[in-house]
Motif scaffolding. Sequence first.
Motif, PDB file in Angstrom:
ATOM      1  N   PHE A 106      55.396  50.533  50.375  1.00  0.00           N
ATOM      2  CA  PHE A 106      55.168  49.436  49.809  1.00  0.00           C
ATOM      3  C   PHE A 106      55.079  49.137  48.296  1.00  0.00           C
ATOM      4  O   PHE A 106      53.745  49.466  47.962  1.00  0.00           O
ATOM      5  N   ASP A 107      56.044  49.178  47.685  1.00  0.00           N
ATOM      6  CA  ASP A 107      55.927  49.344  46.222  1.00  0.00           C
ATOM      7  C   ASP A 107      55.808  47.906  45.390  1.00  0.00           C
ATOM      8  O   ASP A 107      55.725  47.952  44.328  1.00  0.00           O
ATOM      9  N   VAL A 108      56.181  46.827  46.261  1.00  0.00           N
ATOM     10  CA  VAL A 108      56.238  45.626  45.625  1.00  0.00           C
ATOM     11  C   VAL A 108      55.271  44.667  46.229  1.00  0.00           C
ATOM     12  O   VAL A 108      55.695  44.494  47.518  1.00  0.00           O
ATOM     13  N   TRP A 109      54.117  44.018  45.791  1.00  0.00           N
ATOM     14  CA  TRP A 109      53.445  43.288  46.684  1.00  0.00           C
ATOM     15  C   TRP A 109      53.092  41.868  46.065  1.00  0.00           C
ATOM     16  O   TRP A 109      53.139  41.543  44.656  1.00  0.00           O
ATOM     17  N   GLY A 110      53.111  40.862  46.855  1.00  0.00           N
ATOM     18  CA  GLY A 110      52.625  39.335  46.588  1.00  0.00           C
ATOM     19  C   GLY A 110      51.253  39.556  46.214  1.00  0.00           C
ATOM     20  O   GLY A 110      50.546  40.493  46.188  1.00  0.00           O
ATOM     21  N   GLN A 111      50.557  38.516  45.330  1.00  0.00           N
ATOM     22  CA  GLN A 111      49.214  38.545  45.122  1.00  0.00           C
ATOM     23  C   GLN A 111      48.432  38.356  46.255  1.00  0.00           C
ATOM     24  O   GLN A 111      47.398  38.502  46.049  1.00  0.00           O
TER      25      GLN A 111
ATOM     26  N   TRP B  36      49.998  56.699  49.100  1.00  0.00           N
ATOM     27  CA  TRP B  36      48.741  56.382  48.764  1.00  0.00           C
ATOM     28  C   TRP B  36      48.690  55.331  47.804  1.00  0.00           C
ATOM     29  O   TRP B  36      49.652  54.767  47.039  1.00  0.00           O
ATOM     30  N   TYR B  37      47.673  54.057  47.983  1.00  0.00           N
ATOM     31  CA  TYR B  37      47.565  52.990  47.123  1.00  0.00           C
ATOM     32  C   TYR B  37      46.002  52.925  46.654  1.00  0.00           C
ATOM     33  O   TYR B  37      45.171  53.334  46.942  1.00  0.00           O
ATOM     34  N   GLN B  38      46.324  52.035  45.631  1.00  0.00           N
ATOM     35  CA  GLN B  38      44.904  51.869  44.984  1.00  0.00           C
ATOM     36  C   GLN B  38      44.698  50.375  44.975  1.00  0.00           C
ATOM     37  O   GLN B  38      45.551  49.617  44.817  1.00  0.00           O
ATOM     38  N   HIS B  39      43.517  49.919  45.544  1.00  0.00           N
ATOM     39  CA  HIS B  39      43.257  48.586  45.625  1.00  0.00           C
ATOM     40  C   HIS B  39      41.981  48.168  44.792  1.00  0.00           C
ATOM     41  O   HIS B  39      40.908  48.757  45.250  1.00  0.00           O
ATOM     42  N   LYS B  40      42.072  47.054  43.952  1.00  0.00           N
ATOM     43  CA  LYS B  40      40.813  46.749  43.299  1.00  0.00           C
ATOM     44  C   LYS B  40      40.481  45.231  43.992  1.00  0.00           C
ATOM     45  O   LYS B  40      41.774  44.454  44.181  1.00  0.00           O
ATOM     46  N   PRO B  41      39.268  44.871  43.685  1.00  0.00           N
ATOM     47  CA  PRO B  41      39.028  43.479  44.345  1.00  0.00           C
ATOM     48  C   PRO B  41      39.718  42.289  43.641  1.00  0.00           C
ATOM     49  O   PRO B  41      39.999  42.438  42.377  1.00  0.00           O
ATOM     50  N   GLY B  42      40.395  41.389  44.479  1.00  0.00           N
ATOM     51  CA  GLY B  42      41.056  40.297  43.607  1.00  0.00           C
ATOM     52  C   GLY B  42      42.422  40.647  43.481  1.00  0.00           C
ATOM     53  O   GLY B  42      43.043  39.764  42.863  1.00  0.00           O
ATOM     54  N   GLN B  43      43.083  41.995  43.621  1.00  0.00           N
ATOM     55  CA  GLN B  43      44.100  42.274  43.295  1.00  0.00           C
ATOM     56  C   GLN B  43      44.993  42.803  44.625  1.00  0.00           C
ATOM     57  O   GLN B  43      44.332  43.110  45.403  1.00  0.00           O
ATOM     58  N   ALA B  85      37.960  51.950  42.417  1.00  0.00           N
ATOM     59  CA  ALA B  85      38.811  51.085  43.536  1.00  0.00           C
ATOM     60  C   ALA B  85      38.528  51.628  45.002  1.00  0.00           C
ATOM     61  O   ALA B  85      38.025  52.569  44.918  1.00  0.00           O
ATOM     62  N   VAL B  86      39.290  51.021  45.851  1.00  0.00           N
ATOM     63  CA  VAL B  86      39.456  51.582  47.117  1.00  0.00           C
ATOM     64  C   VAL B  86      40.742  52.368  47.337  1.00  0.00           C
ATOM     65  O   VAL B  86      41.732  51.534  46.748  1.00  0.00           O
ATOM     66  N   TYR B  87      40.879  53.463  47.750  1.00  0.00           N
ATOM     67  CA  TYR B  87      42.098  54.026  48.032  1.00  0.00           C
ATOM     68  C   TYR B  87      42.485  54.270  49.285  1.00  0.00           C
ATOM     69  O   TYR B  87      41.805  54.756  50.238  1.00  0.00           O
TER      70      TYR B  87
END
Lengths: 119, 108
Positions: A106-111, B36-43, B85-87
């Motif tokens: 998943f390389d492109v995401w919406g907000q 693998w993904y990085q996830h920050k709050p509100g993003q 972040a959360v990974y």
Amino acid sequence: QVQLQESGPGLVKPSETLSLTCTVSGASISSYYWHWIRQPPGKGLEWIGNIYYIGSTTYNPSLTSRVTMAVDTSMKQISLKLNSVTAEDTAVYYCASGILTGNLAFDVWGQGTMVTVSS
Amino acid sequence: EIVLTQSPGTLSLSPGERATLSCRASQSVSSTYLAWYQHKPGQAPRLLIYGASNRATGTPGRFSGSGSGTDFTLTLSRLEPEDSAVYYCQQYDSSRYTFGQGTKLEIK
């Protein structure tokens, strides 16, 4: 630049149907899979399902009885419908695709759009 | 269904240190479909690594992925404050995608 934009009601009543739309810009909708992913508050990511540009779908078995996805290639939109919602369906809903990696991730995401299920 | 288990749940390290995040699968996963993904709050989540070891466009070189079969690792060398972040790891198999539960990385 590829952009995805989710839209739809932020509040849905229990037992009703959640309906969201993802609009694609900067890329062709063809030759790719389009996914819906959600994140309930305080929880992790859950894949809801995907639709190929020709309309074939695959859904998460845990949601398959309640989910419908569709694609409108002329409008460059992907839709999600989730029926009989409960509070457990409260989440941020994302659309995503694998345009840049050839459907490998998943390389492109919406907000993302927050949907709350409450009366 | 392939279950991905990430460890540790939370990691607290200082800038400049090295972080090692683990993702273990309940059965063998094709490396081609491990990300693998990085996830920050509100993003929105951001793809870091795909194919187990390939950096996505824009991923800094201090992020690296490795592993095969049931054991995969994301390594962040020389941590920076913005790495907080959360990974999540994620896999694809038999037309189904699953995510790990995430590792929260805190930078002191």
